[in-house]
Design a protein around this motif. Structure first.
Motif, PDB file in Angstrom:
ATOM      1  N   LEU A  58     -12.089   2.081  -3.490  1.00  8.78           N
ATOM      2  CA  LEU A  58     -12.798   1.554  -2.330  1.00  8.78           C
ATOM      3  C   LEU A  58     -14.297   1.836  -2.427  1.00  8.78           C
ATOM      4  CD1 LEU A  58     -10.426   2.662   0.586  1.00  8.78           C
ATOM      5  CD2 LEU A  58     -10.677   0.362  -0.365  1.00  8.78           C
ATOM      6  N   ASP A 118      -4.602  -6.232   2.476  1.00  6.34           N
ATOM      7  CA  ASP A 118      -5.301  -7.236   3.291  1.00  6.34           C
ATOM      8  C   ASP A 118      -5.856  -6.599   4.564  1.00  6.34           C
ATOM      9  OD1 ASP A 118      -4.973  -9.355   1.581  1.00  6.34           O
ATOM     10  OD2 ASP A 118      -3.242 -10.197   2.616  1.00  6.34           O
ATOM     11  N   GLU A 121      -8.969  -4.683   3.788  1.00 10.83           N
ATOM     12  CA  GLU A 121     -10.099  -5.598   3.614  1.00 10.83           C
ATOM     13  C   GLU A 121     -10.608  -6.104   4.964  1.00 10.83           C
ATOM     14  OE1 GLU A 121      -8.864  -8.717   1.021  1.00 10.83           O
ATOM     15  OE2 GLU A 121      -8.525  -7.409  -0.697  1.00 10.83           O
ATOM     16  N   ASN A 125     -14.319  -6.117   6.943  1.00  5.64           N
ATOM     17  CA  ASN A 125     -14.925  -7.365   7.385  1.00  5.64           C
ATOM     18  C   ASN A 125     -15.156  -7.396   8.891  1.00  5.64           C
ATOM     19  OD1 ASN A 125     -15.638 -10.153   6.392  1.00  5.64           O
ATOM     20  ND2 ASN A 125     -14.159 -10.701   7.970  1.00  5.64           N
ATOM     21  N   ARG A 131     -16.459  -7.293   2.423  1.00  8.13           N
ATOM     22  CA  ARG A 131     -15.008  -7.185   2.251  1.00  8.13           C
ATOM     23  C   ARG A 131     -14.684  -6.904   0.786  1.00  8.13           C
ATOM     24  NH1 ARG A 131     -10.437 -10.997   4.967  1.00  8.13           N
ATOM     25  NH2 ARG A 131      -8.660 -10.451   3.637  1.00  8.13           N
ATOM     26  N   PRO A 132     -14.009  -5.782   0.497  1.00 11.82           N
ATOM     27  CA  PRO A 132     -13.656  -5.496  -0.899  1.00 11.82           C
ATOM     28  C   PRO A 132     -12.524  -6.401  -1.377  1.00 11.82           C
ATOM     29  CG  PRO A 132     -12.675  -3.862   0.547  1.00 11.82           C
ATOM     30  CD  PRO A 132     -13.522  -4.742   1.426  1.00 11.82           C
ATOM     31  N   ASP A 133     -12.443  -6.596  -2.678  1.00  8.93           N
ATOM     32  CA  ASP A 133     -11.372  -7.388  -3.264  1.00  8.93           C
ATOM     33  C   ASP A 133     -10.343  -6.432  -3.871  1.00  8.93           C
ATOM     34  OD1 ASP A 133      -9.695  -9.121  -4.506  1.00  8.93           O
ATOM     35  OD2 ASP A 133     -11.187  -9.991  -5.871  1.00  8.93           O
ATOM     36  N   LEU A 134      -9.208  -6.284  -3.193  1.00  4.15           N
ATOM     37  CA  LEU A 134      -8.188  -5.323  -3.604  1.00  4.15           C
ATOM     38  C   LEU A 134      -6.928  -5.998  -4.145  1.00  4.15           C
ATOM     39  CD1 LEU A 134      -8.487  -2.919  -0.517  1.00  4.15           C
ATOM     40  CD2 LEU A 134      -9.706  -2.788  -2.707  1.00  4.15           C
TER      41      LEU A 134
END
Length: 285
Positions: A58, A118, A121, A125, A131-134
């Motif tokens: 993160l 989700d 994220e 947001n 928003r991180p891409d996990l």
């Protein structure tokens, strides 16, 4: 419960954190001999799930999102513990064909992890942060038997691996700590339960798989309690005795029943029944 004595060969224990002697999930290593002097073949060890850790992937977690992120990290650890418990029980009573684990365990686990990731994220947001891409962290594989699952743990706790070895919760920490990464103390950081590690005498080979399954159950119970504490950090409820009455009390009862089953597993194969009464109660970290 009767007090146990050590009357077989050595059970090798592995541990994390401050707990010096905890059993590795699926890794009960037995060097025991049968009563007639012959070697007893150890039961098959259970595999554990191998999921990517999330906490260390993160970015800096905004204080306003911290409690929700911690709740979802606890949910991820809870799902790992649940699937490790199921794998431990499969080692005792196999079922399904060659694709059973993929279809019944790893596939549903991926879906649950996707939903939790989700929500992490969205927590970023929602407060205007990037928003991180996990997505790449959703899928899991399997560890070799005896290898504990890596978990996210509570903020600021070091190490990885299950409290009782089944890939677990309390005392197994994240790498970088999500709390307070913007320079301030974490707001509403969730507490975690602090349960005694289960130290056992030498485990007879005939009881090993059942004992392993019950240790996985203990880790799952810890994960469930930690997930509830994480939710309480987001939405507090009840009075000053709520945690004792709604979390720690029921947890003690569940642990007491599980520890009883471990004792019975010893007794059923004619071994001295250990006394695990003192290990049922938990506190808070």
């Amino acid at each position: 419960m009767a007090r146990g004595t050590r009357n077989n060969a050595v059970l090798k224990l592995g541990g994390v954190g401050a707990l010096a002697a905890l059993l590795l999930a699926g890794g009960l290593q037995l060097a025991s001999a049968d009563e007639n002097g012959g070697s007893a073949a150890p039961a098959a060890a259970a595999q554990t799930v191998n999921c990517p850790t999330v906490r260390d992937k993160l970015p800096a977690v905004p204080v306003a999102a911290n409690a929700e992120v911690e709740r979802e990290l606890a949910n991820l650890d809870q799902e790992i513990a649940r699937q490790n418990e199921r794998l431990a029980r499969l080692a005792v009573k196999p079922e399904g064909g060659p694709n059973f684990v993929n279809n019944a365990i790893l596939g549903p686990l991926r879906s649950k992890r996707t939903a939790a990731l989700d929500r992490i994220e969205i927590a970023f947001n929602r407060i205007g942060a990037q928003r991180p891409d996990l997505d790449a962290l959703a899928g899991c594989g399997l560890n070799a038997a005896g290898v504990p699952s890596a978990v996210n743990g509570g903020a600021g706790q070091g190490g990885a691996g299950g409290q009782n070895g089944a890939g677990g919760q309390n005392g197994a920490g994240g790498q970088n700590g999500a709390g307070g990464q913007n320079g301030g103390a974490a707001a509403g950081a969730a507490r975690t339960v602090n349960c005694p590690g289960v130290q056992l005498p030498a485990v007879p080979a005939a009881a090993a798989t059942q004992v392993r399954a019950e240790l996985a159950t203990l880790d799952n119970q810890i994960a469930e309690a930690n997930a509830r504490l994480a939710r309480l950090a987001v939405r507090p409820e009840g009075g000053p005795a709520f945690i004792d009455n709604a979390i720690l009390g029921p947890l003690k009862s569940k642990r007491g029943a599980t520890l009883d089953r471990i004792e019975i597993a010893f007794n059923r194969v004619g071994a001295q029944r250990p006394n695990l009464d003192a290990l049922a109660g938990c506190g808070l970290n």
